[in-house]
Structures are given as C-alpha cells and as structure tokens.
Design a protein around this motif. Structure first.
Motif, PDB file in Angstrom:
ATOM      1  N   PRO A 271       0.809  -1.225   0.000  1.00  0.00           N
ATOM      2  CA  PRO A 271       0.000   0.000   0.000  1.00  0.00           C
ATOM      3  C   PRO A 271       0.842   1.274   0.000  1.00  0.00           C
ATOM      4  O   PRO A 271       0.415   2.290  -0.544  1.00  0.00           O
ATOM      5  CB  PRO A 271      -0.819  -0.119   1.292  1.00  0.00           C
ATOM      6  N   TYR A 272       2.031   1.209   0.603  1.00  0.00           N
ATOM      7  CA  TYR A 272       2.891   2.393   0.679  1.00  0.00           C
ATOM      8  C   TYR A 272       3.974   2.322  -0.397  1.00  0.00           C
ATOM      9  O   TYR A 272       4.601   1.286  -0.593  1.00  0.00           O
ATOM     10  CB  TYR A 272       3.530   2.513   2.063  1.00  0.00           C
ATOM     11  N   ASP A 314       0.811  10.674   3.345  1.00  0.00           N
ATOM     12  CA  ASP A 314       0.133   9.392   3.589  1.00  0.00           C
ATOM     13  C   ASP A 314       1.008   8.424   4.379  1.00  0.00           C
ATOM     14  O   ASP A 314       0.505   7.596   5.141  1.00  0.00           O
ATOM     15  CB  ASP A 314      -0.419   8.774   2.298  1.00  0.00           C
ATOM     16  N   GLY A 317       0.458   8.613   7.839  1.00  0.00           N
ATOM     17  CA  GLY A 317      -0.863   8.138   8.213  1.00  0.00           C
ATOM     18  C   GLY A 317      -1.892   9.249   8.347  1.00  0.00           C
ATOM     19  O   GLY A 317      -2.973   9.031   8.917  1.00  0.00           O
ATOM     20  N   THR A 319      -3.470  10.516   5.869  1.00  0.00           N
ATOM     21  CA  THR A 319      -4.530   9.994   5.000  1.00  0.00           C
ATOM     22  C   THR A 319      -4.233   8.528   4.721  1.00  0.00           C
ATOM     23  O   THR A 319      -3.167   8.017   5.058  1.00  0.00           O
ATOM     24  CB  THR A 319      -4.590  10.748   3.654  1.00  0.00           C
ATOM     25  N   GLU A 320      -5.154   7.886   4.075  1.00  0.00           N
ATOM     26  CA  GLU A 320      -4.905   6.540   3.576  1.00  0.00           C
ATOM     27  C   GLU A 320      -3.893   6.614   2.431  1.00  0.00           C
ATOM     28  O   GLU A 320      -3.735   7.673   1.795  1.00  0.00           O
ATOM     29  CB  GLU A 320      -6.210   5.899   3.082  1.00  0.00           C
ATOM     30  N   GLU A 323      -3.965   8.985  -0.870  1.00  0.00           N
ATOM     31  CA  GLU A 323      -4.984  10.027  -0.691  1.00  0.00           C
ATOM     32  C   GLU A 323      -4.425  11.292  -0.044  1.00  0.00           C
ATOM     33  O   GLU A 323      -5.156  12.051   0.585  1.00  0.00           O
ATOM     34  CB  GLU A 323      -6.141   9.471   0.132  1.00  0.00           C
TER      35      GLU A 323
END
Length: 405
Positions: A271-272, A314, A317, A319-320, A323
């Motif tokens: 995700p990152y 992001d 953390g 935002t997701e 985002e």
C-alpha cells in the motif's frame, strides 16, 4: 531511565547567506554554530564530552574531509574531544543525532554536541547536480543525467500517478505553503524572495518544476543533547525551569536498497510507495508511545521535492495511502491547519544544506515544543515529528520530539 536523550537547544546559521561571498569556510562556520549553541544553552564548553558532525560531500563541494577535527578546533576546551563524522546523503544530520543519542543512552557520555553542515554554493548548477548524483547509484542513475535528483523524485510522482493518480495542482499547493511558511522564518533562505510565478513554473525535468524543488543552500546547525541525569542538574541550575528543554521521545531508522527502480519493484504490491519510510515512522511512533500522527502538533518533513512531501503525508498516516491530496485540499497541512507540515518552510522554503537538514529539523521541532519558534510558532505545540530522507528515499530517519516540562 538511562535510555533518554534531551535537547537543551541549539543554533542555526542564516540559510540565505553565501559563505564564499563572505569569505568564510567550513572551519569558520563550525566555530560560529558551536559558539552559538553554547551561548544559547548556557552549557560550558568543558562539559561537552563528545561531538558528532553530519555532512554529505565536503570532499566534493569544499575539498575537505575529516570534519570532526575541525569541530575540536572550534574551542580550546575541545582539545582531545572524541568526535566523528557521519554520512547518509541528505539524512547525514540525522545519523549524527542517532550516533550521539546512542552514546548518551549507552551511558558513555552525558553531553553531546551535534553539528550538521554543508557548503554547497562553491560550484555551478551542473557540477552541483553531479555531486548530488552520488547520493543515488551514480553509475546507473546519475551519470550523464543533467538533474539526477529532480529526475528520481519526478519518478516518485510518476509512481503515485500510476498507482493512485496525482494532480500538479496539489504539488503546487504544497510548494505555496512552504514558501508562505518561510516568510515567517527569519533564517529561511527564501523569506524575502519576490513572487515570480512564471519562473517558478519552469520545468527542470519531467514533472518537476522550479517550484517543486528544494534550494541549494550554505547552512549549518548545532544542537546540544544530554542525558537525563545531566538535564536534571541543568534544570536545577536554572531554578527548576524545564520550559526550554525538550526530549527525543522516539526514533526510527530504516534503509532501503539504493536503486530507485528496485524500491518501486519491491513495493509494487504494497500500500505504501516507500514501505521502509513508513516503517521508520511507525518505529518512531512506537518508541514514543503514540498510536498515530494525530498525537502530533506539527511535522517537519523532507520536502526535497513536492513529491517527497506528498509521499510523507500518507506515510505519516494523515490519509490513507494514495490520498494525500485530501489533506492538501482540506487545509490539514497548512500553517493554521489541524496538523501543520513544515511551519519552518521546510527544504523548499527554509533551505536544504544537505548534511545539516536533519539537525535543522530537530532544532525546529525543539523550538516548536518549547515555544521559541517566534513568528512560525504553531500554537500549543507539545509534540513534533521529523522525517529526514537520504537518497531517493533510501535512508529514512524519523524523530518524535516532546516537551520536557
């Protein structure tokens, strides 16, 4: 507890200065910041027990290595002082801080002086770009490339665009905020720059415009770190007033592979975009005993380019993943927002003397939590985090700084 490190204060040069024009060299500037830090904190020179210097490329920019010896030369009381120099590209300053705090936490020394320094305005833009390219994999990523780091951090933006979408307007707003904040900072490099929107929109390479890039800066910073035992005596000698003292509550340090392409391949299903950067932040939060970024009052992050700050939003953390634009659009990261980022102006506004940046971030975090940041003070700040990157997101260092009072 033995495993605590406190910040007693420090000193920063004016990042708008050009040292060559002033006839000054690295030894002169080290003397200035040491004298300034000792005066600011009131710590006697003979009580400093160890010294650490963060610097990236003095051998290239200034034809000078062995900077720890120059630190000894700054004061007669430092003769014989154990010193060392630390390098991790743009995260060099944070490595010096980590080394000094580790010595304090191990009980080797009670008081450490940490200096970060870079003399960059010694060469033209082409040579400077070549030197900075050595912070990447020079043979594969920088050799023959006119602007290697704008190109690499442009690719970071490209990766965000491919995975999540990315608007140039959001990057422009990040830039605008940092320049706005810098106008409040009396030591910021761009504080008096006139508005020149047409020039700032000129493209350096790929998606990176002039407004997206940090500054070439001559700058140096020093901070004094201390153990709990020394800090207690220090506070007592000042009538028990701890308001000018802060504490390193947590830290994180991770290193990824050098190759940017390999970093992107490794994170393709994550995700990152920069998982090791995320891990450094989470490590710092865990050591500080906080759950997330909403326990912070401000962040000083590594905006070498607007794309790196976009990433940091992001990765902290706020935002997701993907985002970050939400925190830009709703004003969260603005100076008067819910979680201001770079109230100092950051690297884009305040300046980016490579080896000094991590130390400058720590000093600004300290100033925020003790309430001495002046016109760029975030109201009520009690806990501030820093994120310092070396290379193309290769080295990541994060500190959480809280008030000791």
């Amino acid at each position: 507890m033995a495993s605590e490190t406190f910040i007693l204060g420090g000193y920063q040069t004016d990042f708008a200065r050009n040292w060559m024009r002033q006839g000054q060299q690295i030894p002169d500037i080290l003397t200035e910041i040491v004298e300034g830090a000792l005066e600011e904190t009131g710590v006697p020179a003979h009580e400093i027990e160890t010294g650490h210097v963060g610097n990236f490329a003095a051998e290239l920019y200034a034809m000078q290595g062995h900077l720890g010896a120059f630190l000894v030369q700054t004061h007669p009381a430092f003769r014989g002082l154990p010193t060392s120099r630390h390098e991790a590209a743009c995260a060099s300053g944070s490595m010096a801080i980590l080394a000094a705090s580790a010595e304090i936490e191990a009980g080797r020394y009670d008081v450490a002086l940490v200096a970060g320094i870079e003399h960059m305005k010694t060469v033209d833009a082409a040579a400077g770009g070549e030197f900075l390219g050595t912070a990447a994999w020079y043979e594969k990523e920088a050799k023959g490339v006119a602007f290697p780091f704008p190109a690499l951090f442009g690719k970071l933006g490209d990766e965000y665009e491919q995975r999540y979408g990315l608007s140039a307007d959001h990057l422009t707003r990040i830039s605008d905020i940092n320049f706005e904040n810098a106008r409040r900072n009396p030591l910021a490099q761009t504080r008096e720059w006139p508005a020149n929107p047409e020039k700032m929109q000129q493209v350096l390479t790929g998606r990176i415009r002039i407004c997206d890039a940090s500054q070439v800066t001559d700058g140096a910073v020093a901070v004094v770190l201390a153990s709990k035992a020394y800090t207690e005596r220090y506070i007592a000698s000042r009538g028990g007033d701890a308001r000018g003292v802060s504490k390193i509550e947590g830290w994180g340090h991770r290193t990824a592979t050098m190759s940017f392409a390999e970093k992107m391949a490794e994170s393709a299903t994550a995700p990152y975009v920069l998982p090791h950067t995320r891990r450094a932040i989470v490590d710092a939060f865990k050591r500080a005993g906080i759950e997330d970024a909403w326990s912070l009052d401000a962040i000083e992050t590594h905006d070498c380019f607007t794309t790196s700050e976009y990433m940091a939003i992001d990765h902290f953390g706020i935002t997701e993943p993907g985002e970050s634009w939400k925190a830009i659009e709703d004003g969260t990261i603005a100076f008067d927002g819910k979680l201001p980022i770079n109230p100092s102006g950051g690297l884009i506004g305040a300046g980016h003397p490579v080896g000094a940046t991590g130390v400058r971030q720590l000093l600004d975090a300290h100033r925020q939590v003790v309430g001495s940041a002046g016109a760029y003070q975030v109201a009520g700040a009690r806990r501030v985090a820093t994120l310092n990157l070396g290379g193309s997101g290769t080295t990541s260092a994060c500190f959480v700084v809280g008030s000791a009072s």
